[in-house]
Write an enzyme that holds these catalytic residues in place. Structure first.
Site, PDB file in Angstrom:
ATOM      1  CD  GLU A 214      -2.490   1.798   0.625  1.00  0.00           C
ATOM      2  OE1 GLU A 214      -2.614   2.249  -0.672  1.00  0.00           O
ATOM      3  OE2 GLU A 214      -2.219   2.821   1.923  1.00  0.00           O
ATOM      4  CG  HIS A 215       2.448   3.749  -3.573  1.00  0.00           C
ATOM      5  ND1 HIS A 215       3.787   4.071  -2.873  1.00  0.00           N
ATOM      6  CD2 HIS A 215       3.171   3.861  -5.008  1.00  0.00           C
ATOM      7  CE1 HIS A 215       4.533   4.556  -3.562  1.00  0.00           C
ATOM      8  NE2 HIS A 215       4.178   4.933  -4.755  1.00  0.00           N
ATOM      9  CB  SER A 216      -0.954   5.883   1.439  1.00  0.00           C
ATOM     10  OG  SER A 216      -1.211   4.847   2.262  1.00  0.00           O
TER      11      SER A 216
END
Length: 722
Positions: A423-425
């Site tokens: 998950e990039h955030s």
């Protein structure tokens, strides 16, 4: 293999801990690290010795004064380092073969500090320079120049006119606010970037926000059960090492490590309008998903002793033989996390927070170290088609085997091959790459693997054991409306996955070794090949994104490198011009690569302009300013989004065998009619490329442009055949 290289490859990147820390132990090392991060390069023990020395010989009656004098000396030393050693970036613009005297001195200081006071993971974070704020005129000029080749002449003239108006009117006011932010924060971009690019987004996380990583090219020598057990063991050690700051940092403390703490234990939490990231202290458990059934697996016993790989293998093997598997829509309950964020926020509250039992299970999930899915598929890499299926599964899952709010979702298939969905955030690809490289180093090069027959024997649990805590099934309670929402989310996710077109290329004809012999930048070469392939595919140049690194600055994320330049366009036109000579094309390729390398270095030096304009857009919106120039900037689509996966540790012996090359990762195309191209170099003999687009677009085709890209590789490299 040389002895020095062999020694490096056999070194553990973090300690082999035997126990999970108790509260007192964790308080002890966190207190030490708190002091370490505010005193480095002076160790806390030496600082206390200095206080004692000054107290004994200078101010025996005043301990507070001794402390003040001691810390003043350390404070002075740290600020000298911050504004000299950590601020110096001259080496980025120089040839390693002909360094300046300033770079030689800097390098000497670097060696001394690395030897005398080797930094821990976050020892130097507070000493890194603040991200510089570019001059407004420079940012506007660089942006308008970059757009010259991707919009019409009329549009460019209008852009110049609106930029001139922007500079003389609202731009000045907005720049003053940006300057204030720059003055009071260590990074004037990151908070806005995380909030408005990630957490304010209402789109589903899979494909759009998720990234993925895959393992080595060669066959795996572990069974699925044993590989899951080894993953549980290694990543629990990594988790604890990050918390203890014993995780070996890259760059000798010169790069920001602020976001490593978000990789484990935490979770993105959906909100009605904006999400947030919930950080949690190290957890004793991880989650294992088997046939749509979620299990809590403790990685240590009740006394805190970490389970061995063999013990974890027994625990994992036991859960695979159970008859308690979830059925019906409950197998798909994790698809709720694949929904749009506002809808998931409502369902999270309705089905979990408002139900006492499900709320406890949600806490188990969101505080877990990470998720591991035991998938039933058998992934292969023998052909492009098989590799594409593997990469697609890693990027999106199937709607039953990922909890997309978690930063790391690992997956191991039936034949033992693995990967991860990120998950990039909360963290960038570089941090996740670092984690995956360390895992592969330990899993494939350091830890010895029993034969598969021995693994099967080790995993047997003949009778209930008193010293092993078996997996605990998460038994969700059914609420009214839950089935309908799960099925809706699962169907929507299934459609999104079906629309995703992934095409993977394992290019083994040559790698960066050949390109270096040609005297050109490997990254520049691939970017020029992408430009050539895209122009042949679409008949035009387009605004192109490449991820740029600004990790030399405090609390940094990423910046944009724009590969489309005058030099790149001249090269593409020459390659398509039959009258252009080989010598002319070769020279244009060299010039285009040199321009690209220089642009990358300018970004690394903090001279990028995209994040600056982004912040000005946010400020303008907050203050109610109407800016045609910023409106144009924010409305432009990234039809071509690219990223070069860096080699973070050099710990994988990729050049020893093609089986040791890392397969790289991928991400979804940013625009509906665009491409996402993620690539990395597999040592000196391979280029790994993963291309994404959408079947629903009539303009794009991942396989088509992939074939054009392979052709471009050969044509550009062929310019140096003589």
């Amino acid at each position: 293999m040389s002895p020095s290289l062999n020694k490096k490859l056999s070194a553990w990147p973090y300690p082999r801990l035997e126990r999970f820390p108790g509260r007192l132990e964790r308080f002890r090392y966190r207190t030490y690290n708190f002091l370490e991060n505010r005193l480095w390069p002076v160790r806390p023990i030496y600082f206390l010795a200095l206080v004692a020395l000054i107290t004994g010989y200078g101010f025996p009656q005043d301990l507070l004064k001794s402390f003040f004098i001691s810390y003043s000396l350390v404070f002075l030393l740290r600020h000298i380092l911050k504004y000299t050693y950590f601020s110096y970036k001259g080496y980025l613009k120089e040839s390693p073969k002909k360094p300046s005297y300033a770079t030689i001195v800097w390098g000497t200081v670097k060696k001394i500090l690395s030897h005398v006071a080797p930094p821990q993971l976050s020892s130097c974070d507070r000493l890194l320079s603040n991200l510089p704020l570019p001059r407004l005129e420079d940012t506007v000029t660089r942006y308008t120049d970059s757009m010259k080749f991707v919009i019409s002449e009329e549009e460019h003239n209008n852009l110049i006119a609106t930029s001139t108006q922007f500079l003389s009117h609202e731009g000045r006011t907005l720049q003053r606010f940006a300057w204030l932010l720059h003055l009071i924060t260590d990074n004037y971009v990151t908070w806005f970037w995380e909030k408005y690019i990630y957490y304010a987004g209402r789109y589903p996380l899979p494909i759009i926000s998720s990234t993925c990583q895959c393992v080595l090219y060669g066959e795996d020598d572990l069974t699925q059960v044993y590989q899951v057990a080894r993953l549980l063991y290694i990543e629990t050690l990594a988790n604890l090492s990050v918390d203890r700051q014993d995780y070996l940092a890259v760059g000798d403390g010169l790069m920001s490590t602020r976001h490593y703490r978000n990789i484990y234990n935490g979770s993105r939490v959906p909100g009605a309008e904006i999400d947030n990231f919930q950080w949690n202290p190290p957890s004793r458990h991880a989650l294992v998903v088997h046939k749509g059934t979620w299990y809590k697996v403790d990685t240590c016993d009740e006394d805190g002793r970490l389970y061995s790989v063999n013990e974890l293998a027994k625990i994992v093997s036991e859960l695979t033989t159970r008859q308690d598997k979830s059925t019906g829509f409950l197998c798909k309950i994790s698809s709720l996390t694949a929904d749009r964020r506002t809808e998931w926020s409502k369902n999270r509250r309705k089905f979990f927070l408002n139900n006492a039992h499900n709320k406890k299970l949600l806490e188990v999930i969101e505080t877990s170290q990470y998720v591991i899915s035991m998938d039933t598929a058998k992934w292969g890499v023998e052909t492009s088609d098989k590799m594409s299926v593997y990469m697609k599964d890693m990027l999106a899952g199937d709607g039953t085997n990922r909890w997309f709010d978690k930063t790391m979702n690992y997956a191991i298939c039936a034949n033992g091959r693995g990967g991860a969905t990120g998950e990039h955030s909360p963290a960038d690809g570089a941090e996740m790459d670092h984690v995956c490289e360390n895992f592969l180093n330990l899993d494939k090069q350091i830890l010895k693997s029993p034969s598969k027959e021995e693994q099967l024997e080790i995993a047997k649990l003949d009778e209930p054991s008193n010293y092993l805590k078996l997996a605990e099934k998460l038994e969700f309670e059914v609420e009214e409306g839950l089935e309908e929402e799960v099925e809706r989310c699962y169907e929507a996710h299934t459609k999104a996955v079906a629309d995703l077109h992934v095409h993977s290329i394992i290019f083994l004809d040559f790698g960066k070794g050949r390109l270096k012999k040609c005297g050109i930048s490997p990254d520049g070469f691939v970017q020029m090949a992408i430009q050539l392939a895209y122009f042949e595919d679409q008949g035009k140049f387009t605004q192109t994104y490449e991820t740029g690194s600004i990790r030399f600055y405090a609390n940094s994320r990423t910046e944009t490198v724009r590969p489309v330049t005058s030099a790149s366009c001249k090269l593409v036109c020459a390659m398509l011009d039959e009258t252009s000579s080989k010598q002319t094309r070769r020279q244009l390729l060299k010039e285009a690569c040199e321009v690209h390398v220089n642009n990358c270095k300018e970004v690394m030096l903090g001279n990028g302009f995209d994040r600056h304009l982004f912040v000005l857009c946010v400020i303008a919106k907050g203050l109610g300013y109407n800016s045609p120039f910023l409106d144009f900037f924010s409305s432009q689509k990234w039809l071509l989004s690219t990223s070069n996966i860096p080699n973070m540790t050099n710990s994988i012996a990729e050049d020893t065998s093609v089986n040791n090359i890392m397969l790289g990762g991928s991400f979804g195309a940013v625009a509906q009619d665009g491409y996402g191209i993620c690539y990395r170099f597999g040592g000196n003999h391979a280029i790994l490329v993963h291309i994404t687009s959408y079947h629903s677009s009539e303009l794009t085709d991942s396989e088509r442009i992939g074939n054009r890209l392979k052709s471009a590789f050969h044509r550009l490299a062929g310019l140096f055949d003589d």
